[in-house]
Design an enzyme around this catalytic site. Structure first.
Site, short mmCIF file in Angstrom:
data_model
loop_
_atom_site.label_atom_id
_atom_site.label_comp_id
_atom_site.label_asym_id
_atom_site.label_seq_id
_atom_site.Cartn_x
_atom_site.Cartn_y
_atom_site.Cartn_z
N GLU A 160 22.63 57.20 -128.57
CA GLU A 160 23.52 56.46 -130.02
C GLU A 160 24.24 58.43 -130.43
O GLU A 160 25.34 57.36 -131.01
CB GLU A 160 22.11 56.12 -130.91
CG GLU A 160 22.51 55.77 -131.83
CD GLU A 160 22.68 56.87 -132.62
OE1 GLU A 160 23.90 56.72 -134.54
OE2 GLU A 160 22.76 58.60 -133.21
N ASP A 189 16.80 54.99 -138.55
CA ASP A 189 17.38 56.02 -137.77
C ASP A 189 17.03 57.42 -139.33
O ASP A 189 18.06 56.89 -140.15
CB ASP A 189 18.84 55.88 -137.42
CG ASP A 189 19.92 57.06 -135.96
OD1 ASP A 189 19.17 57.79 -136.89
OD2 ASP A 189 20.82 57.02 -136.83
N HIS A 276 21.41 67.70 -137.08
CA HIS A 276 22.08 67.82 -135.89
C HIS A 276 22.33 68.88 -135.43
O HIS A 276 23.10 69.94 -135.08
CB HIS A 276 23.39 67.43 -135.92
CG HIS A 276 23.77 65.93 -135.44
ND1 HIS A 276 24.95 65.40 -135.22
CD2 HIS A 276 22.87 64.56 -135.57
CE1 HIS A 276 24.77 63.35 -135.26
NE2 HIS A 276 23.33 63.43 -135.19
N ASP A 295 5.40 52.61 -143.43
CA ASP A 295 4.55 51.28 -144.43
C ASP A 295 5.67 50.32 -144.50
O ASP A 295 5.19 49.17 -144.85
CB ASP A 295 3.37 51.35 -144.87
CG ASP A 295 2.26 52.83 -144.78
OD1 ASP A 295 1.65 52.57 -144.16
OD2 ASP A 295 2.03 53.27 -145.68
#
Ligand code: DPN
Ligand code: ZN
Length: 306
Positions: A160, A189, A276, A295
């Site tokens: 990705e 993400d 990053h 959840d």
């Protein structure tokens, strides 16, 4: 515990009283143990430490991450498949896990997360967090022996960070007919950013509402994020016409004053100051955000597949 006990009770009452009664509605999603999600993150941290400090595409830590997740899914009864692809002269991998019980694959709900890190660090918030969150939801599906009306498929994407490569390879490997069988794709993400925002993707109003309702039930105000647009694997699916949704706790952008008040965060600081970077390690995790989002994933998977 309480939910499954009451479900069993309801089922036995129905069985005793009304043999012909309609099948009870699917029970609510179980609570996902944040301790279990954290344990998975610790394992991903160890994978990085044992493999030169990262879990990046083309590095040994990535394949080791795939192997780790695959084993847990295989042990739980998922049908797994590792899709190999070539990118930048090295082999990349997507892990696809189908839950064998439930409805036909003609109507499939998918949840996915990228499993690769950048080269500069272990990638625990980005994106061990989403990867571990959907893993524990998948394991909960197995534990509950869920038989949803729709088919359930989970996916962990490779590369990705190199430009949504793995998810694009997956979508382009499907026929047009198979793409149409994907009812909804949910993407996760970064769900544990230390200075967490509570963002819900706004691509589809109905899917957005499923997440908003969950957070509302926990007294959390959600927002949409301009950071999300097209920047993670849901874009590969949206581009092919699939309905998408997801949640996100923020990357390198700065939290506003108003958001800091809403979310008890720090105004003027990035959602994830280790985005990053080498410091995106096991200490770079907001446990409350991780817990709520795990959840929320379970809630959406149960709701959308029923
Ligand atoms: N995956 C990261 C990126 O592509 O920069 C972070 C991110 C996740 C950004 C989700 C937007 C939405
Ligand atoms: Zn990411």
């Amino acid at each position: 515990m309480i939910a499954s006990a009451s479900t069993a009770l309801a089922a036995s009452l129905l069985g005793a009283g009304a043999a012909q009664a309609a099948k009870p509605e699917q029970a609510a999603a179980p609570d996902i143990s944040v301790d279990a999600v954290q344990k998975d993150l610790k394992e991903l941290q160890s994978v990085a430490e044992e493999n030169g400090g990262n879990r990046a595409h083309g590095e040994p830590g990535f394949k080791a991450s795939i192997d780790l997740i695959k084993k847990k899914l295989d042990d739980a009864g998922f049908k797994t498949d590792v899709q190999e692809f070539d990118h930048g002269g090295t082999t990349g991998y997507n892990l696809i896990a189908d839950w064998p019980k439930g409805g036909s694959e003609d109507n499939t709900v998918m949840a996915g997360s990228h499993l690769d890190s950048v080269g500069s660090g272990p990638g625990i918030n980005d994106n061990g967090s989403g990867s571990a969150g959907i893993l524990e939801v998948a394991l909960a599906v197995a534990k509950e022996k869920l038989e949803p009306k729709k088919h359930l498929r989970f996916a962990w994407w490779g590369a990705e960070e190199e430009g949504l490569v793995g998810s694009q390879k997956y979508v382009s490997s499907l026929s047009e007919g198979d793409v149409k069988k994907i009812n909804t794709y949910l993407n996760f993400d970064m769900i544990a950013s230390p200075n967490a925002g509570y963002f819900v993707y706004d691509d589809d109003a109905a899917v957005q509402k499923v997440f908003q309702d969950y957070f509302k039930s926990k007294d959390i105000t959600t927002a949409t994020s301009p950071e999300v647009n097209g920047r993670s694997d849901h874009a590969s699916f949206a581009d092919a016409g699939v309905t998408v949704g997801g949640t996100f706790t923020g990357a390198g952008e700065t939290m506003t004053e108003e958001q800091a008040k809403q979310w008890d965060g720090k105004a003027g600081e990035p959602y994830d100051k280790c985005y990053h970077s080498e410091c995106d390690d096991i200490s770079n995790v907001n446990e409350k955000a991780l817990d709520l989002n795990s959840d929320a994933i379970a809630h959406a998977v149960w709701e959308l597949s029923s």
